[in-house]
Design a protein around this motif. Structure first.
Motif, PDB file in Angstrom:
ATOM      1  N   TYR A  12      -1.172  22.001 -14.391  1.00 29.10           N
ATOM      2  CA  TYR A  12      -0.125  22.866 -14.926  1.00 29.10           C
ATOM      3  C   TYR A  12       0.044  22.587 -16.408  1.00 29.10           C
ATOM      4  CZ  TYR A  12       3.120  19.022 -15.635  1.00 29.10           C
ATOM      5  OH  TYR A  12       3.716  17.888 -16.110  1.00 29.10           O
ATOM      6  N   PHE A  13       0.787  23.445 -17.088  1.00 33.50           N
ATOM      7  CA  PHE A  13       1.236  23.160 -18.447  1.00 33.50           C
ATOM      8  C   PHE A  13       2.503  23.966 -18.719  1.00 33.50           C
ATOM      9  CE2 PHE A  13      -2.104  26.347 -18.514  1.00 33.50           C
ATOM     10  CZ  PHE A  13      -1.622  27.376 -19.320  1.00 33.50           C
ATOM     11  N   CYS A  14       3.469  23.329 -19.380  1.00 30.35           N
ATOM     12  CA  CYS A  14       4.715  24.006 -19.738  1.00 30.35           C
ATOM     13  C   CYS A  14       4.485  24.902 -20.949  1.00 30.35           C
ATOM     14  CB  CYS A  14       5.807  22.983 -20.052  1.00 30.35           C
ATOM     15  SG  CYS A  14       6.365  22.040 -18.624  1.00 30.35           S
ATOM     16  N   ILE A  15       5.202  26.027 -21.004  1.00 25.38           N
ATOM     17  CA  ILE A  15       5.043  26.971 -22.106  1.00 25.38           C
ATOM     18  C   ILE A  15       6.413  27.409 -22.615  1.00 25.38           C
ATOM     19  CG2 ILE A  15       2.897  27.812 -21.064  1.00 25.38           C
ATOM     20  CD1 ILE A  15       4.398  30.410 -20.383  1.00 25.38           C
ATOM     21  N   VAL A  62       6.756  27.144 -16.492  1.00 27.47           N
ATOM     22  CA  VAL A  62       5.588  26.319 -16.170  1.00 27.47           C
ATOM     23  C   VAL A  62       4.455  27.241 -15.744  1.00 27.47           C
ATOM     24  CG1 VAL A  62       4.674  24.527 -14.655  1.00 27.47           C
ATOM     25  CG2 VAL A  62       7.033  24.374 -15.487  1.00 27.47           C
ATOM     26  N   ALA A  63       3.263  27.015 -16.308  1.00 29.08           N
ATOM     27  CA  ALA A  63       2.083  27.816 -15.986  1.00 29.08           C
ATOM     28  C   ALA A  63       1.143  27.021 -15.088  1.00 29.08           C
ATOM     29  CB  ALA A  63       1.363  28.233 -17.269  1.00 29.08           C
ATOM     30  N   VAL A  64       0.594  27.703 -14.086  1.00 29.05           N
ATOM     31  CA  VAL A  64      -0.376  27.114 -13.164  1.00 29.05           C
ATOM     32  C   VAL A  64      -1.563  28.074 -13.064  1.00 29.05           C
ATOM     33  CG1 VAL A  64      -0.817  26.547 -10.733  1.00 29.05           C
ATOM     34  CG2 VAL A  64       1.312  25.803 -11.816  1.00 29.05           C
ATOM     35  N   PRO A  65      -2.805  27.590 -13.114  1.00 33.03           N
ATOM     36  CA  PRO A  65      -3.950  28.484 -12.928  1.00 33.03           C
ATOM     37  C   PRO A  65      -3.846  29.227 -11.600  1.00 33.03           C
ATOM     38  CG  PRO A  65      -4.683  26.348 -13.749  1.00 33.03           C
ATOM     39  CD  PRO A  65      -3.226  26.205 -13.413  1.00 33.03           C
TER      40      PRO A  65
END
Length: 583
Positions: free
Chosen positions: A97-100, A110-113
């Protein structure tokens, strides 16, 4: 949902991983409930209970939902807890994940593929089964949020690539419930030729390399949390590690002026000043210049500080300007509060004692350590719902001011004028003299965004008028409203302030409709700020006192970190009230 169906979902996940997620979630929930909600709510040393014993069923928008009851609950703390739980659940499950900086400015995202969506949903269902929470579309209203442990909820949301997740929180009185509005967004980014592509626009970048290095940053970068509190860390990519031009990078303080009218020493000084020098006739004052209603205190300051703590966590330091007085309930050792005596800031000691707010306001920029940008509030002004600093200041430093529809009467100031009208006329005369333009509008009774440099310039440019205002012990026809009017118009003409918009309400507590307006305000909670003002004495002060106290207790039930509070007394009220989400 049938128990067997829930178990079927959970059994898809290997037992060790299920245990890891449950363990991580339990730890996170306990830590964040204590650290974020309790401690940030100001109750660092209060009773601790298990999460299960603190759960409540509350009513939100006509339906019943599960919420965790915590002392000191605040909107921003509930949101920080939601972000931390979401991140910890994904990390425990090994989900990339990565926060945006997402599409909704005030919502952590939060972004998740997209390829990991099924795994992410499984981890979150385990977390939701551990402690009930809710999921919906990113644009869902409270009534559209669905139980997060229910597999049906996730199936119905499968066609949506942006979701809202939230674990609800309520305070012990159950007057407040923090739900979907304090949740986090979860986005699923699709992979296309080695790049992850956002499902909707955000404020930085809409695609990143799928193998972009992850950076560990404070979670506070994505959730609005006071700087003195730690909120853990999260993963992000390089594009989201830097502040944006829309971020307020300068400190913002708050200044209150306050008086305790029950202090016998202060009352004796006021009465002596009213009477004038021995042998001289008493000073001629307008009825509203020094009547008791102008100085009446009902602990409004306590509740205004609660509103500040609840809805404006971006404030750095609160300065309380007083005549050597300190409220008995104020914790002067609490971080972020400082009491300032009039003697510390008045440039001429001979102007003291003073009982004129205009005189005190003329000296605010002399407060040692005060930030360049600050908000000035009377204690009868309150924040009514979550607000960002952008409501009051542009990120380039320009301040905003809020004009009223009420007009300054024509003609020069006169002894028969209401003090507020005389002051407005004097401000208009100075602007006409300096810039050749005519100002017509008064200002709303809201927090006043101010700059020290503008106030310092006014003291130099209008030295005579400034000194005359400083030496006016009660409101006078010669006063200039430096902080509440002249600052805004002088700053506008010198390119440093601009007109802003704010949704506010002014309630005259002596008016016949006061109770009805207070009830409506409490029911809807749909104003940015509001002012509860006294200008004349009420025929039944005890009834007015009860009316105001009941309203303030209901609107602001959560103590701020600035109060000395009997924790057992506060907790004892848990479950007594009716919970309702109000906007």
């Amino acid at each position: 949902m049938p128990v067997g169906a829930r178990r079927g979902i959970v059994r898809k996940v290997p037992a060790p991983l299920r245990s890891a997620v449950k363990s991580s979630f339990t730890s996170v929930d306990a830590i964040r409930s204590a650290t974020v909600v309790w401690a940030m709510g100001g109750r660092r040393n209060g009773p601790r209970h298990s999460a299960a014993s603190m759960r409540r069923v509350v009513r939100v928008k006509g339906r019943h939902v599960h919420a965790l009851m915590v002392e000191g609950a605040t909107a921003w703390a509930a949101q920080a807890r939601n972000l931390h739980i979401l991140v910890a659940t994904l990390e425990a499950g090994g989900i990339e994940y990565f926060c945006i900086r997402g599409a909704a400015k005030d919502v952590p995202t939060v972004a998740v593929p997209a390829g990991l969506r099924e795994s992410a949903e499984q981890m979150l269902q385990i977390a939701f089964a551990q402690t009930p929470g809710y999921v919906g579309t990113a644009s869902a209203s409270e009534s559209d949020m669905r139980p997060g442990e229910d597999d049906k909820s996730w199936r119905q949301l499968r066609r949506h690539d942006a979701l809202r997740v939230a674990w609800y929180v309520t305070d012990p009185t159950q007057e407040l419930v923090f739900g979907a509005d304090q949740g986090c967004d979860l986005e699923f980014w699709t992979e296309d030729e080695g790049r992850l592509v956002a499902p909707r626009p955000n404020r930085v970048v809409e695609e990143v390399p799928a193998d972009a290095p992850r950076h560990t940053v404070p979670q506070a970068l994505f959730a609005l949390v006071p700087g003195s509190y730690s909120t853990g860390t999260a993963q992000t990519v390089a594009e989201f590690t830097q502040p944006l031009a829309e971020d307020h990078l300068f400190p913002i303080d708050v200044v209150y002026t306050w008086v305790d009218d029950s202090d016998p020493r202060w009352s004796a000084e006021r009465d002596a000043a009213r009477a004038g020098r021995p042998g001289a006739p008493p000073q001629a004052l307008h009825d509203q210049a020094a009547n008791d209603a102008r100085f009446t205190s009902r602990d409004e300051l306590r509740y205004s500080l609660r509103s500040l703590h609840q809805y404006a966590p971006w404030v750095r330091t609160v300065y309380l300007v007083t005549a050597g007085q300190v409220p008995a309930w104020l914790d002067t050792d609490a971080p972020g509060i400082r009491v300032v005596d009039h003697r510390e800031i008045f440039s001429e000691a001979g102007a003291l004692p003073t009982f004129n707010s205009h005189a005190i306001e003329s000296q605010l920029h002399h407060i040692e350590g005060l930030s360049e940008h600050f908000l000035y509030l009377n204690d009868d002004v309150f924040f009514g719902r979550p607000l960002g600093a952008e409501r009051f200041f542009h990120t380039n430093g320009l301040t905003k001011f809020f004009q009223s529809k009420a007009l300054i009467p024509s003609g020069p100031a006169d002894t028969e004028d209401l003090p507020v009208n005389a002051a407005g006329k004097n401000s208009r005369a100075l602007i006409e003299r300096s810039f050749g333009t005519r100002i017509a509008q008064k200002m709303k009774h809201t927090p006043h965004p101010l700059r020290r440099s503008i106030l310092a310039d006014i003291e130099l440019v209008y030295a005579d008028e400034h000194r005359r205002t400083q030496h006016s012990r009660f409101r006078s026809p010669e006063d200039v409203p430096i902080a509440s009017s002249l600052h805004h118009y002088y700053g506008f003409h010198t390119g440093r302030t601009t007109v802003g918009n704010i949704r506010y309400q002014y309630i005259d507590l002596a008016a016949d409709q006061a109770r009805r307006r207070l009830d409506n305000l409490l029911a809807h909670r749909n104003f940015d700020t509001f002012c509860l003002n006294d200008t004349v004495e009420h025929p039944d002060p005890d009834a007015q006192e009860r009316m105001v106290r009941n309203f303030l207790d209901a609107y602001f039930p959560v103590p701020s970190r600035f109060e000395r509070v009997d924790q057992d007394e506060y907790c004892a009220v848990g479950g007594a009230g009716k919970a309702e989400i109000r906007r």
